[in-house]
Design a protein around this motif. Structure first.
Motif, PDB file in Angstrom:
ATOM      1  N   SER A   1      48.452  42.038  42.158  1.00  0.00           N
ATOM      2  CA  SER A   1      47.805  42.811  41.097  1.00  0.00           C
ATOM      3  C   SER A   1      47.882  44.311  41.349  1.00  0.00           C
TER       4      SER A   1
ATOM      5  N   LEU B   1      45.970  37.623  33.846  1.00  0.00           N
ATOM      6  CA  LEU B   1      46.893  38.755  33.969  1.00  0.00           C
ATOM      7  C   LEU B   1      48.300  38.434  33.471  1.00  0.00           C
TER       8      LEU B   1
ATOM      9  N   LEU C   1      41.477  42.504  37.567  1.00  0.00           N
ATOM     10  CA  LEU C   1      41.989  43.431  38.587  1.00  0.00           C
ATOM     11  C   LEU C   1      40.878  43.896  39.524  1.00  0.00           C
TER      12      LEU C   1
ATOM     13  N   THR D   1      43.363  48.992  30.228  1.00  0.00           N
ATOM     14  CA  THR D   1      43.224  48.275  31.501  1.00  0.00           C
ATOM     15  C   THR D   1      42.619  49.177  32.570  1.00  0.00           C
TER      16      THR D   1
ATOM     17  N   ASN E   1      41.888  42.191  31.596  1.00  0.00           N
ATOM     18  CA  ASN E   1      42.748  42.682  32.679  1.00  0.00           C
ATOM     19  C   ASN E   1      41.945  43.471  33.706  1.00  0.00           C
TER      20      ASN E   1
END
Lengths: 296, 306
Positions: B132, A16, B124, B183, B120
């Motif tokens: 996050s 991330l 997540l 994402t 991503n």
């Protein structure tokens, strides 16, 4: 945090990291930077001289900016209302167990695949009085027919609405159709048993059940409203005069052609505040809903 | 309308009726439905028809003829000129220059933005990384922010990095602006997969990377198709980002097309302009016609994320 748990998170942090960097630098940093510049008297180059809200005073005294805002409001309201009305109507008609559904859907949606530049240029050609629809109708035997909106300062913004509705009506149709197909067959049975006329059933029972589809369509169309730029550039270049200017075009022109960064960033800040004011409640609800649906 | 229609048209007795909610007979109502649908289809198809016929006419034919008239014969001269020798601003090498620029921008941008978005989304959805949720929230909001706000600071940042007006620069820009949509698209897809899948693989000792490559990626084909369609049409149709960040050498096709039409001096060659417009529209139109159902699904998924 315990060291072992921290170690477990390392791959996630690494994965991330780019997104975090983008969020910090672009979505927070660049926005903050833009807002900061809008409080200085920057012109070609950024200056550090603080002038408070002076740029905003200049902005709201600028006729071109006021025209842009007014155009955006007219465009936004009409575009959303008409695209939703046509899209929902087409979806309801397509939902009547008709023949050739696939063909109709294909035709209605194809404009959405094309760029706004292509859309703008095609409509510019069709609406040019000397060659386009005006000439067609005159040749049919109506020599006094006038359809010159695209060169008429009062009417030009409506031609942009026309082109944008053409581009997006199929999208609304697709969203509404998906919503209609999701309605329980039991409800239709009940409607038939009660003998409610179909138009009343749609108006008072079915369409109110399509709230989610409607909200999705409104949000998607609103994004095109805020981003309205390419279509205007290709179709009218903001003219005639400044009659079809829009905020995004104002900002880009003042950044690159008129070299007035302070004023341009003041314009972007106004755009941002407007968007956030309208969309924050929606995003908040979406966010809560989507977090509930996930594992995280 | 429907009440009077069903009252005035008697139901055929003994006809086999489908079990659904709509009796399958031809009524006044259905004629009305078809009339509106066909009129709407003609109106929506009209601009494409006009573009195609205009691009095949000669200039004298355009000046005399009507908008909707067919060309006297199929004439591809305007298409050849648009492709090879139309003037896009300073140079007159046709729109093919823009076409190849767009291809060069498109391929890396699509690959990089989807790769980043899927990783991503995966992190997540499954890894519960601290912070996050905040990241995801800002990304969601980021999807709505008008582009002009980022333009000036990003121009400065890319200039500092030496990427302004370069191919890697515009690829980076498309990746940045594709990030929110990609994402969220992938996160929502992965969040819909059963968590047991993840847990079982974890128990078997699969790590972050192996789990992604061996399990998640192969399961992602449906959403990958959707992501590719969204990004290919979106990046091909982009105008503003290409205009600002790509640089004169790399202007995408949309920018060159606009230059052909809106900067010409003297008499406008409408046939060449329409041929160039059609050429620019071909890629997204092909994606749309070939992917059909997937295109609709792509839009719908794009809709879910906002």
């Amino acid at each position: 945090m315990k060291p072992r748990r921290f170690l477990r998170h390392i791959p996630g942090f690494i994965a991330l990291a780019p997104a975090t960097l983008v969020v910090l630098v672009v979505y927070i940093g660049c926005v903050a930077w833009s807002i900061q510049i809008s409080t200085t008297n920057s012109r070609i180059l950024p200056s550090s001289q603080y002038v408070g809200l002076r740029q905003y005073e200049i902005l709201f005294a600028n006729e071109r900016w006021l025209t842009s805002l007014q155009n955006l409001v007219i465009f936004g309201l009409l575009f959303i209302a008409i695209a939703i009305a046509i899209g929902f109507l087409l979806a309801i008609l397509i939902d009547q167990k008709i023949q050739g559904e696939g063909l109709f859907r294909t035709v209605y949606l194809y404009p959405f695949s094309m760029s706004f530049v292509v859309t703008g240029l095609a409509w510019q050609w069709i609406l040019t009085p000397a060659n386009g629809i005006e000439k067609v109708v005159r040749d049919l035997g109506f020599p006094n027919f006038r359809f010159d909106w695209i060169v008429d300062q009062q009417m030009v913004i409506y031609t942009i609405v026309l082109a944008a509705v053409w581009h997006a009506a199929g999208l609304v149709m697709a969203i509404a159709l998906a919503g209609l197909r999701g309605i329980d067959a039991e409800i239709w049975k009940a409607i038939r048993i009660d003998g409610i006329p179909k138009w009343r059933a749609y108006l008072f029972i079915v369409i109110p059940m399509l709230k989610a589809s409607l909200a999705t369509a409104v949000v998607l169309l609103s994004i095109s409203v805020v981003r309205l730029y390419d279509l205007v550039v290709a179709m009218t270049h903001g003219g005639p005069g400044i009659a079809s200017e829009v905020p995004a075009k104002f900002v880009i022109d003042y950044l690159f052609e008129r070299q007035n960064i302070g004023l341009a960033t003041a314009g972007t800040t106004v755009m941002l505040v407007t968007v956030l004011a309208v969309l924050t409640p929606y995003v908040y609800l979406q966010h809560r809903r989507s977090l509930k649906g996930g594992h995280a | 309308m429907s009440a009077t229609a069903s009252a005035s048209v008697p139901a055929r007795s003994g006809a086999i009726e489908p079990a659904g909610r709509k009796p399958g007979r031809i009524s006044v109502e259905m004629i009305g439905v078809y009339a509106v649908l066909i009129l709407a289809a003609l109106a929506i198809a009209m601009p494409l028809y006009v573009m195609v016929v205009t691009s095949m006419k000669t200039m004298p034919e355009i000046r005399e003829g009507a908008l909707f008239a067919l060309p006297s014969r199929a004439n591809w001269d305007a298409w050849v000129k648009a492709w090879t020798s139309a003037c896009t601003g300073l140079t007159c090498e046709g729109i093919r220059v823009g076409f190849w620029n767009s291809v060069q921008i498109l391929i890396p941008s699509v690959i990089v933005s989807i790769a980043v978005g899927s990783i991503n989304g995966y992190a997540l959805a499954f890894w519960n990384v601290p912070g996050s949720k905040i990241l995801f929230g800002i990304l969601l909001l980021g999807a709505f922010v008008p582009y002009p706000i980022f333009v000036y600071p990003l121009v400065r940042i890319l200039s500092t990095l030496g990427l302004y007006g370069s191919l890697p620069g515009i690829v980076l820009i498309h990746t940045i602006f594709g990030l929110p949509v990609m994402t969220v698209l992938f996160r929502n897809f992965y969040a819909s997969l059963p968590i047991e899948l993840f847990k079982a693989a974890r128990v078997d000792g699969a790590g972050f990377v192996r789990l992604y490559l061996k399990i998640m990626l192969p399961m992602s084909i449906p959403i990958l198709v959707v992501a590719v369609i969204l990004q290919v049409t979106g990046i091909w149709n982009d105008f503003l980002l290409g205009l600002v960040f790509a640089g004169r050498e790399n202007f995408p096709m949309t920018v060159q097309l606009n230059n052909i039409v809106n900067s010409t001096q003297g008499e406008r060659e409408y046939n060449v302009e329409m041929a160039a417009t059609m050429l620019t529209a071909l890629v997204p139109l092909a994606v749309y016609f070939l992917s059909g159902r997937w295109f609709v699904r792509g839009i719908a998924s794009g809709a879910v994320k906002g």
